[in-house]
Design a protein around this motif. Structure first.
Motif, PDB file in Angstrom:
ATOM      1  N   LEU A   1      76.080   3.603 -19.769  1.00 17.80           N
ATOM      2  CA  LEU A   1      75.164   3.921 -18.687  1.00 17.80           C
ATOM      3  C   LEU A   1      74.113   4.891 -19.221  1.00 17.80           C
ATOM      4  CD1 LEU A   1      77.813   4.544 -15.855  1.00 17.80           C
ATOM      5  CD2 LEU A   1      76.798   2.378 -16.601  1.00 17.80           C
ATOM      6  N   PHE A   2      73.043   5.095 -18.443  1.00 16.59           N
ATOM      7  CA  PHE A   2      71.953   5.952 -18.916  1.00 16.59           C
ATOM      8  C   PHE A   2      71.670   7.080 -17.939  1.00 16.59           C
ATOM      9  CE2 PHE A   2      71.335   2.193 -21.436  1.00 16.59           C
ATOM     10  CZ  PHE A   2      70.952   2.708 -22.666  1.00 16.59           C
ATOM     11  N   SER A   3      71.535   8.278 -18.517  1.00 18.05           N
ATOM     12  CA  SER A   3      71.137   9.454 -17.755  1.00 18.05           C
ATOM     13  C   SER A   3      69.773   9.912 -18.273  1.00 18.05           C
ATOM     14  CB  SER A   3      72.207  10.553 -17.891  1.00 18.05           C
ATOM     15  OG  SER A   3      71.864  11.684 -17.133  1.00 18.05           O
ATOM     16  N   THR A   4      69.531  11.197 -18.262  1.00 21.44           N
ATOM     17  CA  THR A   4      68.275  11.764 -18.753  1.00 21.44           C
ATOM     18  C   THR A   4      68.514  13.202 -19.183  1.00 21.44           C
ATOM     19  OG1 THR A   4      66.065  12.550 -18.110  1.00 21.44           O
ATOM     20  CG2 THR A   4      67.675  12.319 -16.362  1.00 21.44           C
ATOM     21  N   VAL A   5      67.738  13.652 -20.145  1.00 21.12           N
ATOM     22  CA  VAL A   5      67.812  15.046 -20.584  1.00 21.12           C
ATOM     23  C   VAL A   5      67.541  16.010 -19.427  1.00 21.12           C
ATOM     24  CG1 VAL A   5      65.388  15.159 -21.267  1.00 21.12           C
ATOM     25  CG2 VAL A   5      67.040  16.646 -22.394  1.00 21.12           C
ATOM     26  N   ALA A   6      66.849  15.538 -18.396  1.00 16.26           N
ATOM     27  CA  ALA A   6      66.491  16.393 -17.267  1.00 16.26           C
ATOM     28  C   ALA A   6      67.689  16.829 -16.440  1.00 16.26           C
ATOM     29  CB  ALA A   6      65.477  15.684 -16.368  1.00 16.26           C
ATOM     30  N   VAL A   7      68.829  16.155 -16.570  1.00 16.20           N
ATOM     31  CA  VAL A   7      70.030  16.606 -15.865  1.00 16.20           C
ATOM     32  C   VAL A   7      70.536  17.918 -16.472  1.00 16.20           C
ATOM     33  CG1 VAL A   7      72.439  16.060 -15.320  1.00 16.20           C
ATOM     34  CG2 VAL A   7      70.684  14.286 -15.151  1.00 16.20           C
ATOM     35  N   ALA A   8      70.553  17.988 -17.796  1.00 16.32           N
ATOM     36  CA  ALA A   8      71.061  19.185 -18.479  1.00 16.32           C
ATOM     37  C   ALA A   8      70.028  20.296 -18.552  1.00 16.32           C
ATOM     38  CB  ALA A   8      71.519  18.813 -19.890  1.00 16.32           C
ATOM     39  N   GLN A   9      68.748  19.952 -18.643  1.00 17.96           N
ATOM     40  CA  GLN A   9      67.707  20.944 -18.862  1.00 17.96           C
ATOM     41  C   GLN A   9      67.116  21.500 -17.576  1.00 17.96           C
ATOM     42  OE1 GLN A   9      65.638  22.269 -21.856  1.00 17.96           O
ATOM     43  NE2 GLN A   9      67.844  22.318 -22.202  1.00 17.96           N
ATOM     44  N   GLY A  10      66.820  20.649 -16.630  1.00 21.81           N
ATOM     45  CA  GLY A  10      66.166  21.111 -15.411  1.00 21.81           C
ATOM     46  C   GLY A  10      64.664  21.248 -15.599  1.00 21.81           C
ATOM     47  N   PHE A  11      63.905  20.225 -15.171  1.00 22.99           N
ATOM     48  CA  PHE A  11      62.458  20.216 -15.288  1.00 22.99           C
ATOM     49  C   PHE A  11      61.829  20.157 -13.895  1.00 22.99           C
ATOM     50  CE2 PHE A  11      63.393  17.594 -19.300  1.00 22.99           C
ATOM     51  CZ  PHE A  11      63.515  18.730 -20.079  1.00 22.99           C
TER      52      PHE A  11
ATOM     53  N   SER B   1      59.606  18.832 -10.871  1.00 21.76           N
ATOM     54  CA  SER B   1      59.236  17.497 -10.385  1.00 21.76           C
ATOM     55  C   SER B   1      60.259  16.414 -10.715  1.00 21.76           C
ATOM     56  CB  SER B   1      57.857  17.072 -10.923  1.00 21.76           C
ATOM     57  OG  SER B   1      56.857  17.997 -10.522  1.00 21.76           O
ATOM     58  N   HIS B   2      61.436  16.801 -11.168  1.00 19.30           N
ATOM     59  CA  HIS B   2      62.471  15.839 -11.534  1.00 19.30           C
ATOM     60  C   HIS B   2      63.641  15.835 -10.545  1.00 19.30           C
ATOM     61  CE1 HIS B   2      60.342  15.682 -15.343  1.00 19.30           C
ATOM     62  NE2 HIS B   2      61.163  14.750 -15.789  1.00 19.30           N
ATOM     63  N   ALA B   3      63.492  16.432  -9.385  1.00 24.80           N
ATOM     64  CA  ALA B   3      64.641  16.603  -8.491  1.00 24.80           C
ATOM     65  C   ALA B   3      65.302  15.277  -8.132  1.00 24.80           C
ATOM     66  CB  ALA B   3      64.209  17.338  -7.219  1.00 24.80           C
ATOM     67  N   SER B   4      64.518  14.271  -7.754  1.00 21.00           N
ATOM     68  CA  SER B   4      65.093  13.013  -7.290  1.00 21.00           C
ATOM     69  C   SER B   4      65.784  12.259  -8.415  1.00 21.00           C
ATOM     70  CB  SER B   4      64.014  12.143  -6.653  1.00 21.00           C
ATOM     71  OG  SER B   4      64.570  10.959  -6.125  1.00 21.00           O
ATOM     72  N   VAL B   5      65.096  12.074  -9.535  1.00 24.02           N
ATOM     73  CA  VAL B   5      65.693  11.296 -10.618  1.00 24.02           C
ATOM     74  C   VAL B   5      66.840  12.053 -11.268  1.00 24.02           C
ATOM     75  CG1 VAL B   5      64.085  12.071 -12.417  1.00 24.02           C
ATOM     76  CG2 VAL B   5      65.199   9.831 -12.613  1.00 24.02           C
ATOM     77  N   ALA B   6      66.729  13.383 -11.396  1.00 22.06           N
ATOM     78  CA  ALA B   6      67.817  14.154 -11.995  1.00 22.06           C
ATOM     79  C   ALA B   6      69.055  14.130 -11.106  1.00 22.06           C
ATOM     80  CB  ALA B   6      67.371  15.587 -12.256  1.00 22.06           C
ATOM     81  N   MET B   7      68.861  14.167  -9.799  1.00 26.50           N
ATOM     82  CA  MET B   7      69.988  14.080  -8.877  1.00 26.50           C
ATOM     83  C   MET B   7      70.685  12.730  -9.021  1.00 26.50           C
ATOM     84  SD  MET B   7      70.120  14.929  -4.804  1.00 26.50           S
ATOM     85  CE  MET B   7      68.912  13.697  -4.322  1.00 26.50           C
ATOM     86  N   ALA B   8      69.906  11.652  -9.095  1.00 26.02           N
ATOM     87  CA  ALA B   8      70.485  10.322  -9.237  1.00 26.02           C
ATOM     88  C   ALA B   8      71.199  10.160 -10.577  1.00 26.02           C
ATOM     89  CB  ALA B   8      69.399   9.261  -9.094  1.00 26.02           C
ATOM     90  N   LYS B   9      70.580  10.635 -11.641  1.00 24.46           N
ATOM     91  CA  LYS B   9      71.195  10.509 -12.952  1.00 24.46           C
ATOM     92  C   LYS B   9      72.395  11.443 -13.102  1.00 24.46           C
ATOM     93  CE  LYS B   9      68.523   7.415 -14.990  1.00 24.46           C
ATOM     94  NZ  LYS B   9      69.055   6.066 -15.322  1.00 24.46           N
ATOM     95  N   GLY B  10      72.376  12.581 -12.410  1.00 20.05           N
ATOM     96  CA  GLY B  10      73.557  13.427 -12.391  1.00 20.05           C
ATOM     97  C   GLY B  10      74.739  12.700 -11.784  1.00 20.05           C
ATOM     98  N   ALA B  11      74.461  11.894 -10.764  1.00 21.85           N
ATOM     99  CA  ALA B  11      75.512  11.071 -10.162  1.00 21.85           C
ATOM    100  C   ALA B  11      76.029  10.042 -11.161  1.00 21.85           C
ATOM    101  CB  ALA B  11      74.986  10.377  -8.909  1.00 21.85           C
ATOM    102  N   VAL B  12      75.149   9.499 -11.986  1.00 21.65           N
ATOM    103  CA  VAL B  12      75.572   8.552 -13.014  1.00 21.65           C
ATOM    104  C   VAL B  12      76.553   9.215 -13.981  1.00 21.65           C
ATOM    105  CG1 VAL B  12      74.800   7.185 -14.998  1.00 21.65           C
ATOM    106  CG2 VAL B  12      73.497   7.137 -12.866  1.00 21.65           C
TER     107      VAL B  12
ATOM    108  N   SER C   1      65.590  11.738 -23.941  1.00 19.60           N
ATOM    109  CA  SER C   1      64.393  12.449 -23.520  1.00 19.60           C
ATOM    110  C   SER C   1      63.282  11.404 -23.369  1.00 19.60           C
ATOM    111  CB  SER C   1      64.024  13.531 -24.528  1.00 19.60           C
ATOM    112  OG  SER C   1      62.949  14.332 -24.041  1.00 19.60           O
ATOM    113  N   LEU C   2      62.061  11.866 -23.188  1.00 20.51           N
ATOM    114  CA  LEU C   2      60.950  10.939 -22.946  1.00 20.51           C
ATOM    115  C   LEU C   2      60.820   9.929 -24.084  1.00 20.51           C
ATOM    116  CD1 LEU C   2      58.575  10.160 -21.117  1.00 20.51           C
ATOM    117  CD2 LEU C   2      57.165  11.794 -22.402  1.00 20.51           C
ATOM    118  N   THR C   3      60.790   8.662 -23.704  1.00 18.50           N
ATOM    119  CA  THR C   3      60.787   7.558 -24.659  1.00 18.50           C
ATOM    120  C   THR C   3      59.599   6.649 -24.355  1.00 18.50           C
ATOM    121  OG1 THR C   3      63.212   7.668 -24.726  1.00 18.50           O
ATOM    122  CG2 THR C   3      62.193   5.667 -25.573  1.00 18.50           C
ATOM    123  N   ARG C   4      59.012   6.095 -25.385  1.00 15.99           N
ATOM    124  CA  ARG C   4      57.824   5.241 -25.217  1.00 15.99           C
ATOM    125  C   ARG C   4      58.230   3.850 -24.734  1.00 15.99           C
ATOM    126  NH1 ARG C   4      53.057   7.309 -27.172  1.00 15.99           N
ATOM    127  NH2 ARG C   4      53.202   9.164 -28.513  1.00 15.99           N
TER     128      ARG C   4
END
Length: 244
Positions: free
Chosen positions: A130-140, A142-153, A176-179
């Motif tokens: 499954l895929f999460s994001t660095v924003a779950v661990a770091q906290g950025f 404007s990322h509240a919605s996606v970080a919350m969803a990925k935290g659930a993942v 992290s950010l990927t092209r």
């Protein structure tokens, strides 16, 4: 080798993971919304079956489980969103959409595929990524919605890694950010992209192939003693400070 299901198999990371798994010899079953792109991908990859549909559609996961076969070697859920908005601009609909696509979709995909994954598990177990994001661990910002969803993942993966062992291994890749096409609104601005790249110890953004290399390894038998892990593929962003 047993077939591997890839949700989002025509997108940047999903398509790259499909190529990496085919290079390892795995037959595939791709799932995505665009039937034409699915057919093109299947023709290019070879030994690939497809299901067209949106992960928010009721019954899609059950349809995929039926069409992919009774024995599976792995599952990759490479579907996601990048919904970057300040708190005041987020609506309940935004939150619900991000949760449905990222977390609920992953849950339904794995729930429907679990019997076939158990049936197809070899000595190393069937591999789920499954895929999460660095924003779950770091906290950025404007990322509240996606970080919350990925935290659930991440929570889902840890719980199911314990529940489904030893036949099924469940791991998470947190980029992290990927092209990718999904991130084009950010990465298409080279000034912005260069500034974000400089925040990484390795001084560049990720590529789909960077992420696919890790994802395909985690599916494979080589990762047979790895489960319940959240692994950053992030150029050092989650753990390291850049100079200065």
């Amino acid at each position: 080798m047993q077939r591997v299901v890839i949700y989002g198999g025509t997108g940047g990371i999903g398509r790259a993971t499909a190529r990496a798994l085919r290079a390892r010899g795995y037959p595939l079953h791709l799932v995505a919304r665009d039937a034409a792109r699915l057919e093109e991908a299947a023709d290019h990859l070879g030994d690939t079956t497809i299901t067209a549909g949106d992960v928010t559609e009721p019954g899609l996961a059950d349809q995929v489980a039926k069409e992919a076969g009774a024995r599976l070697g792995g599952l990759v859920y490479a579907v996601g969103t990048i919904n970057l908005r300040h708190l005041a601009r987020l609506s309940p609909e935004d939150i619900e959409t991000d949760f449905r696509v990222n977390a609920l979709g992953a849950f339904l995909a794995l729930q429907a595929a679990a019997p076939a994954l158990k049936a197809g598990a070899g000595a190393a177990g069937a591999g789920v990524v499954l895929f999460s994001t660095v924003a779950v661990a770091q906290g950025f910002p404007s990322h509240a919605s996606v970080a919350m969803a990925k935290g659930a993942v991440e929570g889902l993966a840890l719980s199911l890694a314990a529940e489904l062992a030893p036949q099924i291994r469940v791991n998470v890749v947190a980029p992290s950010l990927t092209r990718t096409p999904l991130a084009a609104a950010i990465t298409g601005n080279e000034t912005l992209a260069s500034g974000i790249a400089a925040m990484h110890a390795l001084q560049r953004l990720g590529t789909p192939e960077d992420i696919a290399a890790l994802a395909s390894f985690l599916v494979s038998e080589e990762a047979g003693w790895i489960t319940g892990q959240i692994i950053g593929a992030d150029g050092g962003r989650s753990m390291l400070r850049t100079k200065g």
